[in-house]
Structures are given as structure tokens and as C-alpha cells.
Write an enzyme that holds these catalytic residues in place. Sequence first.
Site, PDB file in Angstrom:
ATOM      1  CD  GLU A 143      -2.781  -1.502   2.308  1.00 16.35           C
ATOM      2  OE1 GLU A 143      -2.778  -0.685   3.217  1.00 16.35           O
ATOM      3  OE2 GLU A 143      -3.487  -2.532   2.310  1.00 16.35           O
ATOM      4  CG  ASP A 185      -1.588  -0.177  -3.108  1.00 12.49           C
ATOM      5  OD1 ASP A 185      -2.592   0.010  -2.382  1.00 12.49           O
ATOM      6  OD2 ASP A 185      -0.653   0.639  -3.180  1.00 12.49           O
ATOM      7  CD  GLU A 253      -4.380  -7.937   1.346  1.00 12.29           C
ATOM      8  OE1 GLU A 253      -5.280  -7.281   1.885  1.00 12.29           O
ATOM      9  OE2 GLU A 253      -3.171  -7.632   1.442  1.00 12.29           O
TER      10      GLU A 253
END
Length: 346
Positions: A143, A185, A253
Site C-alpha cells: 500500500e 496494493d 486478498e
Amino acid sequence: MTQYAYDNNSPALCRVFAPFFKVGAAINTRNMIDSSTKDFMSLDKQFNIFTLENESKPEEIHPEEGRWYFDKFDKFVSFGKKYDKALRGHTLIWHSQCPDWFFTDDKGDTAASTFLIKRVHDHVSTAVSRYNGKITTWDVVNEVLHDGGGMRKSKWYDISGEDYIKEAFRSARECDPAARLIINDYNLESSRPKAETMYEFVKKMILENVPIDGIGLQMHLSLDTDMKLLRDNVLMLSELRKYKPELKLEVTELDMTLYPYTWEPDDGEISVTKEISDKFTAKYVDLFQFYLELSKEGLLDTVVFWGLNDGLSWLNGFPKRHRNEPLLIGRDYVLKPAFDAVCELI
Ligand code: G3I
């Protein structure tokens, strides 16, 4: 008849998709302790790659300078070896869940850039050397881009600009030449400016010979996710292959919240109507169809869900405590219609 993720005769995601990509989940060490639990039987049966959800983050493994806590990470690595699972290291450098000592020098002042870069080197080298040959992929940085495009203005960035990122990748490569090194990210599928920043940044890293192997697409999706934009952004990122032909994308994710973007915490819990459930299934099918296309192009070989089942998902507590059902495996490990539908793609 209801089927459960741990049943001997139910389908297993990692077997169904084995010709195309590994399928994984984020877990915690408590899930892998007792092989007779439903958690363990389900994770072992359904998945062949894992990420630690929280226990390998900077504040967990390195809360103070020189004090390392590798117990849980070690357990994860032993589990991977014993059960022949691939493992992702999450994450070496992140602005969140990162203790303040990283940014303070020996006199208590804000660290200078060279000082911080040395810390990046020490932190990354210690962790990556310890697990040399045992971690398949590292989320080297997490991120580091701003939501609206451009670089995230974190403490890391304020002190060292982009140098902390480059140092992290170089140190990781030095300590484990075989591990895949990823920049990870979120919202890359839903924000064109953010995806464009990722494209330009990774291009620059490749041209500067920074050892980067791929991009992690977190894919925290919603029923509102625009699938055309998702495809367009991912395909744009895949064009980076003209600068590095072996570059990979990983889905790191994955989940899909049932709550619309306009939903306010005070609106209460959503009730899952047939319409919502059908939309959820259709969207997962569309998504997995796209993953298969990417896999056939040699671009994608890993798809990791962020949680083992609906009941264990972080989305039950974010942004406020409310029930959510964002995964293919429901509470109590029930296999949802969306689970069967994606398996039927094969
Ligand atoms: O461990 C403590 C516990 O001792 C304490 O009693 C409790 C009270 O709140 O908090 C517990 O820590 C929580 C931790 O999860 C473990 O459950 C933290 O408060 C909570 O903030 C933390 O949330 C995690 C979040 O990252 C932190 O930013 C989520 O579980 C985890 O799923 C989430 O994962 C991130 C990825 O690393 C990066 N991408 C986004 C993704 C979702 O936010």
C-alpha cells in the site's frame, strides 16, 4: 444436500483450479494448531498457498529496534513445510501496523533518510534471510500508493521519497534470490489513477533494474465493483510485460463485501436476499472467468482469499461490527452456491 469445505467428498478449490493457479487463504496461527478442527481440515483440503493475516507484519515481528518475535512466523513456516503448502510473506514494509521507532534516530529526532534506509536494509534482510527458500512470495511493500493516484505520503515517503521501496526490494533479492518479490496494493481494479500510478512506478523500477517480480492485486471487491473497469485496469497492468516479460500478477486478498459503497454503518445489517446472493454468485463467476483468462496468458498463478470463511473475515468488523458474507465458504464452512458456480467453470 449441504456440503462443507472439510468433507472428504466435497470439491476442493485448490484441486479444481490446479491446472491454472494456486488457491489460498489468509489464516492465523490459531487456525493451524490442531489438525482435527474444522478450521484445519478445511484449510488443508481447500487451499495450497497461505498468508498470515496479521502475525508477520512489522509491529508483530519487530516491535522495538533489535527485538524480534518470530515465534508465530516460524510456526507458519513449519506448517507450510510439514503440509507442503506454498507461503506468502505479508508484509515487510507497510505504513500501517508499523511501530514509530523505525522513524526516530538514536537521539530521538526524526530519522534522516540514510538512517531510515539502513533500517529498511536491516529489517528486510533479517526477515528474508531467516526464511530463505521457505517463502514463495514476499509482499515486499504494501500500500505505498495514494488512493487517488501518486505515491502515499507516509512517514517512509516523507523521509526517504521512493528510496525505501527500492532498498526493500534490493535487500530482499540479495537475501533470497529465488523468492518472488511483489508490490501489493488495493483498489487497483477500481481506481484508474491508482492503477496508472502503479503502471508508471513499476515501469520505472524495472527500467532502473530494481528487482521486482510482480504486482499484488488485493481485490477487496464489492457487489458494486465495476467489472469492466476491473478488467481494463488489470489488462493495462499486464502490459508492463513489454518491459519485463516474466512479470506476474497475484490476487492477494480477495473478498467481496455485500454492502454497497453508499451504505452507512448506521443503516444496520444487510439482509441477504436472493437477488443479492445471485448477484454475488454471478460476480464471482465473472471474476474467476477472468482469472482463468489471465492464467492462460501466463500472467496469474496465485489467487488468495482474505480469510478462511465468512465468519472469520475481517469484514465482519469493518468499518463497524456487522455481519458480512464476502467469501465462497460460509460460516461453519458451508459451501455456498457461488463456490459451486466457480468450480463449474472448469
Ligand atoms: O490482537 C488485538 C487484540 O489483542 C485486541 O484485543 C483487539 C482489540 O481491537 O485488537 C486485536 O488486533 C486487531 C488485529 O486485526 C487482530 O485481530 C487490530 O485491532 C485490527 O486493527 C487488526 O485488523 C487487521 C488489519 O489488517 C489491520 O490494518 C485485520 O485483521 C486484517 O485483516 C487487515 O488486513 C489488511 C492487510 O494486511 C492489507 N490489506 C488490507 C487488509 C484489510 O484491511
